[in-house]
Write an enzyme that holds these catalytic residues in place. Structure first.
Site, short mmCIF file in Angstrom:
data_model
loop_
_atom_site.label_atom_id
_atom_site.label_comp_id
_atom_site.label_asym_id
_atom_site.label_seq_id
_atom_site.Cartn_x
_atom_site.Cartn_y
_atom_site.Cartn_z
N SER A 1 -13.28 -4.86 3.26
CA SER A 1 -14.36 -4.21 2.51
C SER A 1 -15.74 -4.65 3.00
O SER A 1 -16.63 -4.98 2.20
CB SER A 1 -14.22 -4.49 1.01
N PRO A 2 -15.99 -4.64 4.31
CA PRO A 2 -17.30 -5.06 4.81
C PRO A 2 -18.41 -4.08 4.49
O PRO A 2 -19.59 -4.40 4.69
CB PRO A 2 -17.07 -5.15 6.33
N LEU A 3 -18.04 -2.92 3.96
CA LEU A 3 -19.04 -1.93 3.54
C LEU A 3 -19.15 -1.85 2.02
O LEU A 3 -19.60 -0.85 1.47
CB LEU A 3 -18.69 -0.56 4.12
N GLY A 4 -18.74 -2.94 1.35
CA GLY A 4 -18.88 -2.96 -0.11
C GLY A 4 -18.13 -1.85 -0.78
O GLY A 4 -18.62 -1.22 -1.71
N ARG A 5 -16.89 -1.59 -0.30
CA ARG A 5 -16.04 -0.51 -0.81
C ARG A 5 -16.74 0.85 -0.69
O ARG A 5 -16.60 1.72 -1.54
CB ARG A 5 -15.59 -0.79 -2.24
N GLY A 6 -17.51 0.98 0.37
CA GLY A 6 -18.17 2.24 0.67
C GLY A 6 -19.59 2.36 0.18
O GLY A 6 -20.35 3.22 0.66
N HIS B 1 -0.21 -12.13 1.26
CA HIS B 1 -1.24 -11.26 0.69
C HIS B 1 -1.99 -11.93 -0.46
O HIS B 1 -3.21 -11.83 -0.58
CB HIS B 1 -0.58 -9.97 0.21
N TYR C 1 0.85 -1.19 0.00
CA TYR C 1 0.00 0.00 0.00
C TYR C 1 0.89 1.24 0.00
O TYR C 1 1.64 1.49 0.93
CB TYR C 1 -0.91 0.04 1.22
#
Length: 337
Positions: free
Chosen positions: A213-218, A134, A66
């Protein structure tokens, strides 16, 4: 559903990954602070990490790729003087060069050792709490890679080992060399693929699931209505779920989540995180953010209690496979989360 607690006063819950890695029930993904999701504000990012520690968030997730490399340095700066409060999770295996955009996989034993030493320097720590492979390198048998990782554990440089986006059979092979503490996979109301084969395997082997990404990438926050809201260098602009008819379809799903959340007086993002948390005590979501106000909203999801009826309503609104579009472009940057 009941919501308890007040802003800034959430009593942090803990969860155990694998045999003995105790971490906060909710972690913080730091990737977007340095790359992929638009502009950087290092001062606000450092403040966000430190606020996370104040709130009892111990699991901080990064990777050497990153930035590249700069996200580990940022995290190291933020946790200076507070090392005892942190479960430092980082990753190796996606090789990058800072000058030409190169992405490649490398899990050769000699590279694993070099990558670990470099991460320790950038983070400013004497050991890594959770070190992930990774991505699986198809040119190197996983047994060779995990043999080198086992040596790092024996040397005291690493405490626990993890693997990311590996199929169930590869997880078994790695686990046979050295216990896998956690598997990191995309898991959300929009990405329920782990439920088929992966979660049963992890649970059979007593391996925790760290959900990125538990928020679906926002998108599941309900705050994204069009690509115009994303900065020009935001990676999501090129991902299938944010394109054309796929986006329209997925926003219709978000509208269902928004309605369920409003009925229960929580935000869509809190409902989505509470659903992930409710999938088991061995699941730790790591929503990413680079702003304190969103961090605090996410942490408040720990106060949301979902009844069986709530869970049934959420499942009906976004069943497995409901989201349109693949998770990644046909040729994503290797190892992008």
């Amino acid at each position: 559903m009941t919501v308890t607690g007040t802003e800034g006063k959430t009593l942090m819950q803990s969860r155990t990954l694998g045999e003995r890695l105790v971490t906060s029930a909710l972690g913080l993904g730091c990737m977007g602070m340095s790359e992929f999701y638009g502009g950087r504000d290092d001062a606000e990012s450092v403040a966000t990490i430190r606020r996370a520690l104040d709130l009892g968030v111990t699991m901080l997730d990064t990777s050497d790729m990153y930035g590249p490399f700069t996200n580990e340095e940022l995290l190291g700066k933020a946790i200076a003087g507070r090392r005892g409060e942190v479960v430092v999770a980082t990753k190796f295996g996606v090789e990058r060069r800072p000058d030409d955009g190169y992405f490649g996989l490398n899990s050769r034993p000699e590279y694993v050792r070099r990558a670990c030493d470099a991460s320790l320097r950038r983070l400013g720590v004497d050991h890594i709490d959770l070190y992930y492979q990774h991505r699986v390198d198809p040119t190197v048998p996983v047994e060779e890679t995990w043999g080198a990782l086992a040596e790092l554990v024996a040397a005291g440089k690493v405490r626990h080992l993890g693997i990311s986006e590996a199929p169930a059979d590869v997880v078994r092979r790695a686990h046979a060399v050295h216990p896998v503490t956690a598997g990191q996979y995309e898991y959300s109301l929009f990405s329920r693929e782990p439920e088929a084969d992966l979660l049963p395997t992890l649970r059979e082997l007593n391996i925790g699931l760290v959900a990125y990404s538990p928020l679906g990438r926002g998108m599941l926050t309900g705050s994204i209505a069009s690509l115009d809201q994303l900065e020009q260098d935001d990676y999501r602009r090129g991902t299938p779920r944010f394109q054309g008819d796929n986006l329209d379809h997925n926003l219709a799903l978000v509208a269902r989540v928004r309605k369920l959340a409003a009925e229960r007086e929580v935000t869509p993002g809190q409902l989505a995180l509470a659903w992930v948390l409710a999938q088991g005590p061995d699941v730790v979501p790591i929503p990413g953010t680079k702003r304190r106000r969103y961090l605090e909203e996410n942490v408040a999801a720990l106060d949301v209690r979902l009844s069986p009826a709530d869970l049934a309503a959420i499942d009906a609104s976004t069943p497995p496979g409901a989201a349109a579009g693949e998770r990644y472009p046909s040729r994503p940057p290797v190892g992008h989360r």
